[in-house]
Design an enzyme around this catalytic site. Structure first.
Site, PDB file in Angstrom:
ATOM      1  N   ASP A 172       4.114  58.685  51.623  1.00 32.19           N
ATOM      2  CA  ASP A 172       2.742  58.172  51.593  1.00 32.19           C
ATOM      3  C   ASP A 172       2.618  56.769  52.170  1.00 32.19           C
ATOM      4  O   ASP A 172       1.750  56.000  51.752  1.00 32.19           O
ATOM      5  CB  ASP A 172       2.182  58.191  50.158  1.00 32.19           C
ATOM      6  CG  ASP A 172       2.262  59.582  49.557  1.00 32.19           C
ATOM      7  OD1 ASP A 172       1.962  60.532  50.275  1.00 32.19           O
ATOM      8  OD2 ASP A 172       2.640  59.686  48.377  1.00 32.19           O
ATOM      9  N   LYS A 195       2.114  57.392  57.397  1.00 35.49           N
ATOM     10  CA  LYS A 195       2.710  57.954  58.615  1.00 35.49           C
ATOM     11  C   LYS A 195       1.670  58.703  59.447  1.00 35.49           C
ATOM     12  O   LYS A 195       1.679  58.634  60.666  1.00 35.49           O
ATOM     13  CB  LYS A 195       3.853  58.915  58.258  1.00 35.49           C
ATOM     14  CG  LYS A 195       4.981  58.254  57.494  1.00 35.49           C
ATOM     15  CD  LYS A 195       6.076  59.255  57.126  1.00 35.49           C
ATOM     16  CE  LYS A 195       5.691  60.253  56.055  1.00 35.49           C
ATOM     17  NZ  LYS A 195       5.500  59.706  54.706  1.00 35.49           N
ATOM     18  N   GLY A 199       1.586  65.353  52.829  1.00 37.92           N
ATOM     19  CA  GLY A 199       0.129  65.260  52.952  1.00 37.92           C
ATOM     20  C   GLY A 199      -0.204  64.091  53.854  1.00 37.92           C
ATOM     21  O   GLY A 199      -0.138  62.947  53.437  1.00 37.92           O
ATOM     22  N   HIS A 200      -0.516  64.369  55.108  1.00 35.58           N
ATOM     23  CA  HIS A 200      -0.755  63.292  56.069  1.00 35.58           C
ATOM     24  C   HIS A 200      -2.240  63.177  56.375  1.00 35.58           C
ATOM     25  O   HIS A 200      -2.862  64.115  56.853  1.00 35.58           O
ATOM     26  CB  HIS A 200       0.066  63.524  57.337  1.00 35.58           C
ATOM     27  CG  HIS A 200       1.548  63.486  57.064  1.00 35.58           C
ATOM     28  ND1 HIS A 200       2.494  63.805  57.989  1.00 35.58           N
ATOM     29  CD2 HIS A 200       2.225  63.158  55.930  1.00 35.58           C
ATOM     30  CE1 HIS A 200       3.701  63.668  57.445  1.00 35.58           C
ATOM     31  NE2 HIS A 200       3.555  63.289  56.195  1.00 35.58           N
ATOM     32  N   GLN A 252       7.639  62.819  53.965  1.00 33.64           N
ATOM     33  CA  GLN A 252       8.230  62.137  52.804  1.00 33.64           C
ATOM     34  C   GLN A 252       8.772  60.762  53.227  1.00 33.64           C
ATOM     35  O   GLN A 252       8.312  60.211  54.218  1.00 33.64           O
ATOM     36  CB  GLN A 252       9.320  62.984  52.136  1.00 33.64           C
ATOM     37  CG  GLN A 252       8.795  64.218  51.417  1.00 33.64           C
ATOM     38  CD  GLN A 252       8.588  65.422  52.298  1.00 33.64           C
ATOM     39  OE1 GLN A 252       9.448  65.775  53.098  1.00 33.64           O
ATOM     40  NE2 GLN A 252       7.463  66.090  52.162  1.00 33.64           N
TER      41      GLN A 252
HETATM   42  P1  IMO Z   1       4.332  62.624  52.534  1.00 38.34           P
HETATM   43  O1  IMO Z   1       4.851  63.292  53.770  1.00 38.34           O
HETATM   44  C1  IMO Z   1       5.089  61.443  48.410  1.00 38.34           C
HETATM   45  C2  IMO Z   1       7.829  63.916  46.033  1.00 38.34           C
HETATM   46  C3  IMO Z   1       7.260  64.646  44.845  1.00 38.34           C
HETATM   47  C4  IMO Z   1       8.485  64.636  43.930  1.00 38.34           C
HETATM   48  C5  IMO Z   1       9.646  64.819  44.896  1.00 38.34           C
HETATM   49  C6  IMO Z   1      10.148  66.248  45.024  1.00 38.34           C
HETATM   50  O2  IMO Z   1       2.882  62.815  52.278  1.00 38.34           O
HETATM   51  O3  IMO Z   1       4.762  61.199  52.458  1.00 38.34           O
HETATM   52  P2  IMO Z   1       9.175  68.403  46.238  1.00 38.34           P
HETATM   53  O4  IMO Z   1       7.888  69.151  46.028  1.00 38.34           O
HETATM   54  O5  IMO Z   1       9.350  67.857  47.609  1.00 38.34           O
HETATM   55  O6  IMO Z   1      10.376  69.151  45.760  1.00 38.34           O
HETATM   56  O7  IMO Z   1       9.061  67.131  45.241  1.00 38.34           O
HETATM   57  O8  IMO Z   1       9.162  64.377  46.155  1.00 38.34           O
HETATM   58  N1  IMO Z   1       7.146  64.164  47.321  1.00 38.34           N
HETATM   59  C7  IMO Z   1       6.343  63.281  47.941  1.00 38.34           C
HETATM   60  N2  IMO Z   1       5.874  62.083  47.549  1.00 38.34           N
HETATM   61  N3  IMO Z   1       4.740  61.884  49.633  1.00 38.34           N
HETATM   62  C8  IMO Z   1       5.229  63.068  50.067  1.00 38.34           C
HETATM   63  O9  IMO Z   1       5.051  63.473  51.336  1.00 38.34           O
HETATM   64  C9  IMO Z   1       6.023  63.852  49.193  1.00 38.34           C
HETATM   65  N4  IMO Z   1       6.625  65.054  49.277  1.00 38.34           N
HETATM   66  C10 IMO Z   1       7.326  65.222  48.143  1.00 38.34           C
HETATM   67  O10 IMO Z   1       6.180  63.955  44.262  1.00 38.34           O
HETATM   68  O11 IMO Z   1       8.630  63.386  43.321  1.00 38.34           O
HETATM   69 MG    MG Z   2       1.374  61.999  51.478  1.00 40.23          MG
END
Ligand code: IMO
Ligand code: MG
Length: 423
Positions: A12, A15, A39-40, A223
């Protein structure tokens, strides 16, 4: 140019916005890991778009988007995103979107298992519940189902039968759940295969051929580094390699072909889900920044945990990702603050740590060592040059550069596309 953009914190970082801007100058944008846990968000005019599986560059006409083999694809979610865009008047054609035949498929039992495992665990991860972990686990255990399998009914049948044989026993005996029926899943997923077939390609060959022809490629990380399966705050991580190195196995493009790595970092820190977070705010400040920065997850809507900028954490990211340039996002969120802190070390049991510790107990219990700086208490959103920023904002950025030992190239000072400073 072949550029990689990754998140240097816990995801988050913004990106989506940076990639939206950079992809204007790239021919191809590639996702190489993660799935619809991402979630972009991209804001164009008054419209907000949130992408989970599609590369954010899908909004640009004439650009190609690739979903590489390292991505785990929930076909229902992908078709939903494609349909959503088509309702907004944006047609996703096979010329525009290419999906690797080697992507692993998120199956319904992965999503259910994700939830059941979380329920059973004492130390919950707080996953997004999208089935990401169980899908990657099947990939590594060698019982996964890939995109190409959905296009071949005989192969799919035999793989699905094998999986259900094992999984249904686990569902019944370990979790006291009902069986997953073969027929329903088989037919549903074959129909996804039929709908997605036109996008399926050998993206490894496609990308290397494009690179050979001097096309520019942008790799879009999902992530963040501290959610990386190896370098993150394990086990509170996601199940893929989110670092720059993940590009190679996740897309089939070799390290020798990559020119530049850019890290996206928030001007402060956030985290969704469980796990250690040394610079996390106490609840009053947490609420303040959450509402100023609208810090709610784009995928699950969960409130994000917030804290000060952690220089130890991001310096570690700079090292493991070989970062060339930084993009500081959401600087404007700090506009009203009187004092701003940067963490430059951790203290635990009398010992000072300047490098990110491997021991999760130290990360979980360490007290941050802060440098306090005066805030700028002035709006920054109208600035388009570094010089136009208030003096204390410039000092803050310069201090970050010293702590991280890399230059800041981009500074985002608002949510809109043009609200960014490029140095
Ligand atoms: P973007 O791309 C923030 C976190 C989840 C959890 C951990 C594992 O938008 O930055 P998962 O469902 O992947 O097995 O969960 O990773 N998580 C994220 N946190 N932004 C994301 O994606 C995330 N994708 C997974 O909250 O702590
Ligand atoms: Mg996100």
């Amino acid at each position: 140019m072949k550029i990689v953009v990754i998140g240097a914190q816990w995801g988050d970082e913004g990106k989506g916005k940076l990639i939206d801007i950079l992809s204007k100058d790239s021919d191809i944008t590639v996702r190489y890991q993660g799935g619809n846990n991402a979630g972009h968000t991209v804001v164009v005019g008054n419209k907000e778009y949130v992408f989970h599986l599609l590369p954010s560059a899908i909004l640009h006409a004439g650009k190609v988007c690739v979903i590489g083999n390292g991505v785990v694809v929930d076909p229902k979610a992908l078709l939903g995103e494609i349909e959503g865009l088509s309702k907004k008047g944006l047609k996703v054609t096979p010329k525009k979107l290419k999906v690797s035949g080697l992507c692993h498929i998120v199956m319904p039992y992965h999503r259910v298992l994700d939830g059941l495992r979380e329920e059973k665990r004492e130390n919950k991860i707080g996953t997004t519940g999208r089935g990401i972990g169980p899908c990657y686990a099947d990939k590594v255990t060698r019982c996964g189902i890939r995109m190409i399998d959905l296009l071949n009914p005989r192969v799919f049948e035999s793989k699905l039968k094998d999986n259900l044989l094992e999984k249904n026993e686990i569902f019944r005996k370990v979790y006291g759940q009902k069986n997953f029926p073969f027929k329903g899943i088989y037919e549903e997923y074959l129909s996804y295969g039929r709908k997605l077939r036109k996008y399926v390609d050998n993206t490894m060959l496609y990308l290397n051929d494009a690179i050979e022809k001097n096309k520019s490629v942008l790799f879009e990380g999902a992530q963040g580094t501290f959610l990386d399966i190896d370098y993150g705050t394990y086990p509170f991580v996601t199940s893929s390699n989110t670092i720059v190195g993940g590009v190679c196995p996740g897309s089939g493009v070799a390290p020798t072909k990559i020119d530049k790595a850019i890290a996206c970092v928030k001007a402060y820190t956030t985290r969704v889900g469980e796990g250690p977070f040394p610079t996390e705010f106490s609840s009053k400040m947490d609420n303040e920044i959450r509402s100023l920065g609208n810090e709610f997850g784009a995928t699950t809507g969960r409130p994000r945990r917030c804290g000060w900028f952690d220089g130890v954490l991001v310096r570690n990211s700079v090292i493991v990702n070989g970062i060339d340039e930084l993009a500081i996002m959401k600087l404007d969120v700090l506009d009203t603050l009187k004092k701003i802190k940067i963490c430059t070390g951790y203290k635990y049991r009398g010992k000072i740590y300047r490098e990110f510790p491997m021991d999760s107990e130290i990360v979980g219990k360490a007290k941050p060592i802060y440098q306090e700086m005066d805030g700028w208490q002035a709006p920054t959103t109208a600035a388009r040059t570094f010089r136009a920023l208030p003096k204390n904002a410039r000092l803050y950025i310069k201090r970050l550069e010293e702590v991280l030992k890399v230059g800041v190239k981009y500074i985002s000072i608002g949510t809109k596309r043009d609200e960014i400073i490029v140095r």
